[in-house]
Design an enzyme around this catalytic site. Sequence first.
Site, mmCIF file in Angstrom:
data_model
loop_
_atom_site.group_PDB
_atom_site.id
_atom_site.type_symbol
_atom_site.label_atom_id
_atom_site.label_comp_id
_atom_site.label_asym_id
_atom_site.label_seq_id
_atom_site.Cartn_x
_atom_site.Cartn_y
_atom_site.Cartn_z
ATOM 1 N N ASP A 15 9.067 37.884 23.683
ATOM 2 C CA ASP A 15 9.846 39.111 23.475
ATOM 3 C C ASP A 15 10.343 39.666 24.806
ATOM 4 O O ASP A 15 9.743 39.448 25.852
ATOM 5 C CB ASP A 15 8.960 40.136 22.736
ATOM 6 N N GLY A 18 16.299 40.798 25.580
ATOM 7 C CA GLY A 18 17.381 41.787 25.575
ATOM 8 C C GLY A 18 17.197 42.817 26.681
ATOM 9 O O GLY A 18 18.142 43.152 27.400
ATOM 10 N N TRP A 20 15.405 42.486 29.398
ATOM 11 C CA TRP A 20 15.542 41.802 30.690
ATOM 12 C C TRP A 20 17.017 41.796 31.099
ATOM 13 O O TRP A 20 17.356 42.097 32.244
ATOM 14 C CB TRP A 20 15.024 40.364 30.566
ATOM 15 N N HIS A 32 18.632 35.723 26.471
ATOM 16 C CA HIS A 32 18.189 34.581 25.655
ATOM 17 C C HIS A 32 18.357 33.277 26.437
ATOM 18 O O HIS A 32 17.503 32.396 26.374
ATOM 19 C CB HIS A 32 18.966 34.526 24.339
ATOM 20 N N GLU A 62 13.509 38.502 10.026
ATOM 21 C CA GLU A 62 14.149 39.807 10.214
ATOM 22 C C GLU A 62 15.239 39.759 11.283
ATOM 23 O O GLU A 62 16.094 40.645 11.344
ATOM 24 C CB GLU A 62 13.095 40.855 10.601
ATOM 25 N N ARG A 66 20.395 41.100 13.222
ATOM 26 C CA ARG A 66 21.088 41.317 14.506
ATOM 27 C C ARG A 66 22.574 40.991 14.385
ATOM 28 O O ARG A 66 22.987 40.302 13.451
ATOM 29 C CB ARG A 66 20.429 40.452 15.581
ATOM 30 N N LEU A 126 0.864 16.900 22.656
ATOM 31 C CA LEU A 126 1.006 18.343 22.433
ATOM 32 C C LEU A 126 1.841 18.565 21.181
ATOM 33 O O LEU A 126 2.903 17.954 21.028
ATOM 34 C CB LEU A 126 1.723 18.993 23.630
ATOM 35 N N ARG A 187 1.827 38.167 23.630
ATOM 36 C CA ARG A 187 3.128 38.801 23.388
ATOM 37 C C ARG A 187 3.634 39.357 24.708
ATOM 38 O O ARG A 187 2.919 40.096 25.397
ATOM 39 C CB ARG A 187 3.050 39.916 22.346
HETATM 40 C C1 IPE Z 1 9.677 39.171 17.261
HETATM 41 O O1 IPE Z 1 10.406 39.914 18.174
HETATM 42 C C2 IPE Z 1 10.427 37.938 16.875
HETATM 43 C C3 IPE Z 1 10.584 36.930 17.927
HETATM 44 C C4 IPE Z 1 10.070 36.971 19.116
HETATM 45 C C5 IPE Z 1 11.372 35.792 17.542
HETATM 46 P P1 IPE Z 1 11.367 41.093 17.723
HETATM 47 O O2 IPE Z 1 11.969 41.629 18.960
HETATM 48 O O3 IPE Z 1 12.301 40.636 16.673
HETATM 49 O O4 IPE Z 1 10.342 42.127 17.074
HETATM 50 P P2 IPE Z 1 10.484 43.684 16.804
HETATM 51 O O5 IPE Z 1 11.771 43.891 16.076
HETATM 52 O O6 IPE Z 1 10.492 44.365 18.135
HETATM 53 O O7 IPE Z 1 9.273 44.037 16.017
HETATM 54 C C1 IPE Z 2 13.076 38.032 22.025
HETATM 55 O O1 IPE Z 2 13.755 38.951 22.784
HETATM 56 C C2 IPE Z 2 13.976 36.978 21.432
HETATM 57 C C3 IPE Z 2 14.130 37.056 19.981
HETATM 58 C C4 IPE Z 2 13.608 37.965 19.193
HETATM 59 C C5 IPE Z 2 14.952 36.044 19.367
HETATM 60 P P1 IPE Z 2 14.511 40.200 22.131
HETATM 61 O O2 IPE Z 2 15.911 39.787 21.844
HETATM 62 O O3 IPE Z 2 13.766 40.739 20.990
HETATM 63 O O4 IPE Z 2 14.490 41.213 23.339
HETATM 64 P P2 IPE Z 2 14.272 42.778 23.276
HETATM 65 O O5 IPE Z 2 13.006 43.012 22.508
HETATM 66 O O6 IPE Z 2 15.467 43.358 22.587
HETATM 67 O O7 IPE Z 2 14.165 43.209 24.712
HETATM 68 MG MG MG Z 3 12.345 42.162 20.792
#
Ligand code: IPE
Ligand code: IPE
Ligand code: MG
Length: 241
Positions: A15, A18, A20, A32, A62, A66, A126, A187
């Site tokens: 996680d 975005g 970053w 990404h 979920e 996006r 692995l 996480r």
């Molecule tokens: C969880 O992260 C899903 C992945 C890492 C693929 P999200 O960024 O989607 O989770 P929420 O929305 O903050 O709970």
């Molecule tokens: C994790 O990073 C990647 C996916 C969920 C696919 P995010 O895209 O959720 O990044 P933040 O949480 O918005 O910073």
């Molecule tokens: Mg996220």
Amino acid sequence: MTSNILPRHVAIIMDGNGRWAAERGFPRVAGHKAGVETVRAIVKASLDLGLPVLTLYAFSQENWKRPKEEVNVLMELLDFFIHKEIGRLKKEGVRLRTIGRIEALPEKTLAKVKEAVAATRENGRLILNIALNYGARTEILDAVGRLLEEAAADPGRFRPFGARLTEELFSEYLYTRGLPDPDLLIRTSGEMRLSNFLLWQLSYAEIYITKKYWPDFTKGDFKKAIREYQRRERRFGDVKA
Ligand code: IPE
Ligand code: IPE
Ligand code: MG
């Protein structure tokens, strides 16, 4: 009390891509892209350490909410990762697996994923398990659905198990069938939630949360998480030994 026993399975919620990117004034997708490099590094670190199973949460059920462009880029990056890495994964003994309803992925991505899973089937060093269009509640419902179907088709089906549905038997109906439950959940980016990830399998996992965003997470951070895991005292409801 420190042990040097490796977790049998590490699961990671990758996680913070975005945030970053936002901190650097870049569009989210740049995060990404940078995150793919971390995936490469952590797979390599897992091989170096001799970890048997690594599960990466790449796309949740979920995440379809996006913007379409972001979803498209995530799918393209998955294509790109497989295309670039498949040779190395094959050579290094990595077996690719997936969890989640992959049938809903775009056709081209799905074909790539299936090809990579088939091409690495014989590998055993692995297991790299990628969660794609994954949702833990859906996984549990899918398992219950299959159990009910099998029981209806063949009422004798569950008799050998004493007609009792055990945890072991139920686990065989989950997407993770055959894999040990994660010992360690990592996480990144500091969020304190599971986000519908492996609800059944994480029952007794040790949880490690770091504030670092996924693109900044390094092999050193990964090792630090594992060392922290090795210092934890796991009790499983018992009292101190
Ligand atoms: C969880 O992260 C899903 C992945 C890492 C693929 P999200 O960024 O989607 O989770 P929420 O929305 O903050 O709970
Ligand atoms: C994790 O990073 C990647 C996916 C969920 C696919 P995010 O895209 O959720 O990044 P933040 O949480 O918005 O910073
Ligand atoms: Mg996220």
